[in-house]
Motif scaffolding. Sequence first.
Motif, PDB file in Angstrom:
ATOM      1  N   THR A   1       0.840  -1.185   0.000  1.00  0.00           N
ATOM      2  CA  THR A   1       0.000   0.000   0.000  1.00  0.00           C
ATOM      3  C   THR A   1       0.884   1.247   0.000  1.00  0.00           C
ATOM      4  N   TYR A   2       0.672   2.097  -0.992  1.00  0.00           N
ATOM      5  CA  TYR A   2       1.411   3.350  -1.118  1.00  0.00           C
ATOM      6  C   TYR A   2       0.457   4.524  -0.991  1.00  0.00           C
ATOM      7  N   LEU A   3       0.972   5.638  -0.528  1.00  0.00           N
ATOM      8  CA  LEU A   3       0.225   6.888  -0.519  1.00  0.00           C
ATOM      9  C   LEU A   3       1.055   7.938  -1.243  1.00  0.00           C
ATOM     10  N   VAL A   4       0.483   8.547  -2.270  1.00  0.00           N
ATOM     11  CA  VAL A   4       1.120   9.643  -3.001  1.00  0.00           C
ATOM     12  C   VAL A   4       0.412  10.924  -2.590  1.00  0.00           C
ATOM     13  N   SER A   5       1.158  11.858  -2.012  1.00  0.00           N
ATOM     14  CA  SER A   5       0.585  13.114  -1.549  1.00  0.00           C
ATOM     15  C   SER A   5       1.022  14.241  -2.467  1.00  0.00           C
ATOM     16  N   GLY A   6       0.039  14.882  -3.095  1.00  0.00           N
ATOM     17  CA  GLY A   6       0.303  15.956  -4.048  1.00  0.00           C
ATOM     18  C   GLY A   6      -0.603  15.798  -5.255  1.00  0.00           C
ATOM     19  N   PHE A   7      -0.640  16.821  -6.110  1.00  0.00           N
ATOM     20  CA  PHE A   7      -1.500  16.728  -7.293  1.00  0.00           C
ATOM     21  C   PHE A   7      -0.906  17.465  -8.491  1.00  0.00           C
ATOM     22  N   GLY A   8       0.385  17.764  -8.428  1.00  0.00           N
ATOM     23  CA  GLY A   8       1.089  18.321  -9.582  1.00  0.00           C
ATOM     24  C   GLY A   8       1.632  17.217 -10.468  1.00  0.00           C
ATOM     25  N   ASP A   9       2.447  17.601 -11.443  1.00  0.00           N
ATOM     26  CA  ASP A   9       2.965  16.616 -12.394  1.00  0.00           C
ATOM     27  C   ASP A   9       3.795  15.539 -11.714  1.00  0.00           C
ATOM     28  N   GLY A  10       4.638  15.923 -10.748  1.00  0.00           N
ATOM     29  CA  GLY A  10       5.463  14.922 -10.078  1.00  0.00           C
ATOM     30  C   GLY A  10       4.629  13.874  -9.378  1.00  0.00           C
ATOM     31  N   ALA A  11       3.574  14.306  -8.680  1.00  0.00           N
ATOM     32  CA  ALA A  11       2.707  13.363  -7.974  1.00  0.00           C
ATOM     33  C   ALA A  11       1.964  12.466  -8.957  1.00  0.00           C
ATOM     34  N   LEU A  12       1.464  13.037 -10.051  1.00  0.00           N
ATOM     35  CA  LEU A  12       0.671  12.247 -10.996  1.00  0.00           C
ATOM     36  C   LEU A  12       1.534  11.259 -11.769  1.00  0.00           C
ATOM     37  N   VAL A  13       2.787  11.626 -12.042  1.00  0.00           N
ATOM     38  CA  VAL A  13       3.693  10.667 -12.683  1.00  0.00           C
ATOM     39  C   VAL A  13       3.918   9.467 -11.765  1.00  0.00           C
ATOM     40  N   ASP A  14       4.140   9.734 -10.474  1.00  0.00           N
ATOM     41  CA  ASP A  14       4.351   8.617  -9.553  1.00  0.00           C
ATOM     42  C   ASP A  14       3.072   7.818  -9.332  1.00  0.00           C
ATOM     43  N   LEU A  15       1.918   8.466  -9.368  1.00  0.00           N
ATOM     44  CA  LEU A  15       0.657   7.734  -9.313  1.00  0.00           C
ATOM     45  C   LEU A  15       0.570   6.752 -10.477  1.00  0.00           C
ATOM     46  N   CYS A  16       0.931   7.202 -11.672  1.00  0.00           N
ATOM     47  CA  CYS A  16       0.890   6.311 -12.843  1.00  0.00           C
ATOM     48  C   CYS A  16       1.900   5.177 -12.720  1.00  0.00           C
ATOM     49  N   ARG A  17       3.085   5.478 -12.218  1.00  0.00           N
ATOM     50  CA  ARG A  17       4.103   4.436 -12.080  1.00  0.00           C
ATOM     51  C   ARG A  17       3.656   3.356 -11.100  1.00  0.00           C
ATOM     52  N   LEU A  18       2.908   3.763 -10.080  1.00  0.00           N
ATOM     53  CA  LEU A  18       2.468   2.811  -9.055  1.00  0.00           C
ATOM     54  C   LEU A  18       1.195   2.062  -9.446  1.00  0.00           C
ATOM     55  N   THR A  19       0.463   2.551 -10.423  1.00  0.00           N
ATOM     56  CA  THR A  19      -0.812   1.921 -10.766  1.00  0.00           C
ATOM     57  C   THR A  19      -0.831   1.262 -12.138  1.00  0.00           C
ATOM     58  N   VAL A  20       0.100   1.622 -13.016  1.00  0.00           N
ATOM     59  CA  VAL A  20       0.076   1.130 -14.397  1.00  0.00           C
ATOM     60  C   VAL A  20       1.308   0.273 -14.652  1.00  0.00           C
ATOM     61  N   GLU A  21       1.081  -0.955 -15.101  1.00  0.00           N
ATOM     62  CA  GLU A  21       2.205  -1.842 -15.403  1.00  0.00           C
ATOM     63  C   GLU A  21       3.035  -1.293 -16.557  1.00  0.00           C
TER      64      GLU A  21
END
Length: 456
Positions: free
Chosen positions: A252-272
């Motif tokens: 379980t990960y938590l990404v805090s933020g909503f700029g480009d850096g946060a959204l890139v890491d959200l994609c890395r953690l959710t998309v194979e």
Amino acid sequence: MAINRHSLATMVSAENTLRDYRIVEGIYLLGSLSRGLTVFDQQVRAHNLAWALWRVLEAEKQDADPIRIAVVGGGIAGLTLTACLLARSSAFVVTQFEERWDLCPLQQGSDTRWLHPHIYRWPKQGSRAPDAGLPVLNWTEGRASDVSREVLEGFGNYAHQYGEGRLALYLGMNHLRIGAADRTIEWMGRKGCRRGAYIQSGEPHGDRCGFDVVILATGFGLEKGAQEAEGSNSYWRNDRLGQPQLSGSRATYLVSGFGDGALVDLCRLTVERFRQDTILYELFGHELEIFEDELRGHLGEDFGRSAQNVYDIMQCKLSPASQELMRAARQNLLQRLRKDTIVILHASGRDGTNTSLRDLFDPHSSVLNRTLLYLLYQCGGFVLSLGELDDAVREYAVRDDKVVKRYGADTLQAVKRLFSDPDIVSARLDDMKANAGQIAERRWPLGAFPHISTVA
């Protein structure tokens, strides 16, 4: 008359450019407080500023004395600026200061971050082109480590061809203060000794010198808290977010933020097997250009960070054909969701400004990342949290080492701290932050920068 009119127009353009970059007379800031701080955007600004300085200062120059320029910052933007200055005029003598122990320190060795010159301008035409197309220190998309290597080798070539006797480097600065009133810099650091594309550390050196021009090319800086944690949470440090878990259990990960850096890491953690440069092709296939054409019609001119809310476009404005393309992209993304992670996106913001999912689709990030966020939302690819960070960490039992904070840096205060007399520059810096006038579009005329010859 035509030549005179052309000369007058270029001079006006150069003077307007300097006005946008000027803090006080003779001191300039390269992009740090503007919107759009991609590597490419900063390099465009560096070309603009170097050309404008040459155009205006050469016209004003009345003697044979060199024009002494200080460049504060040795990242990609600062190196591009220095290379442009050296190549553009033999009258420019440059002293470059870098706080850390090597040039381009953030991107060196960064193998988990991908750099693409234009992708954050998507869906603008040409935004998927892999080549930066710059006259000085050009590069092609790749890992940040590969891009920095390409830039450093190019800088070494420019320094070799144009910098002999005109370039001084100082690294490992443990003290640097700028006097806004008299354009002086006092510093303590080490003299850098160039060996091709590499810089060796010389003897400790401290001094105080006046300059004709001082340029701050310090970039965005490290995020809050990154130094205290030895860079473990810094965007440019290598991590394993994009790799499958080897423990056999879900993390379980938590990404805090909503700029480009946060959204890139959200994609890395959710998309194979996520990669910024290929994900659009993989989701939309051969129909991608059709979808791009319609988005351009809805977004207007400022494609990369359109002020329009992308959620509203996706929900209400797409044609039936584009809605079908989005459904197909959603199905493709569903097949790519990672099976080994549970990801919470904590996106309320430091001041709790975001109170709904829709708020995340305002221009806090690129259209590309807002589009991917919308698709992930449709796929149920993450859990949204809009409360307090500590509450979310406790509720979802997230380990400390699985919390990824992407808040950015306090760039404004970092710039002000560089001055020994900050009261002189404070109001102007506040204005530059509020107005973000340094648009990253080419202002230099074609042929303004000479081509470098091949260096053996």
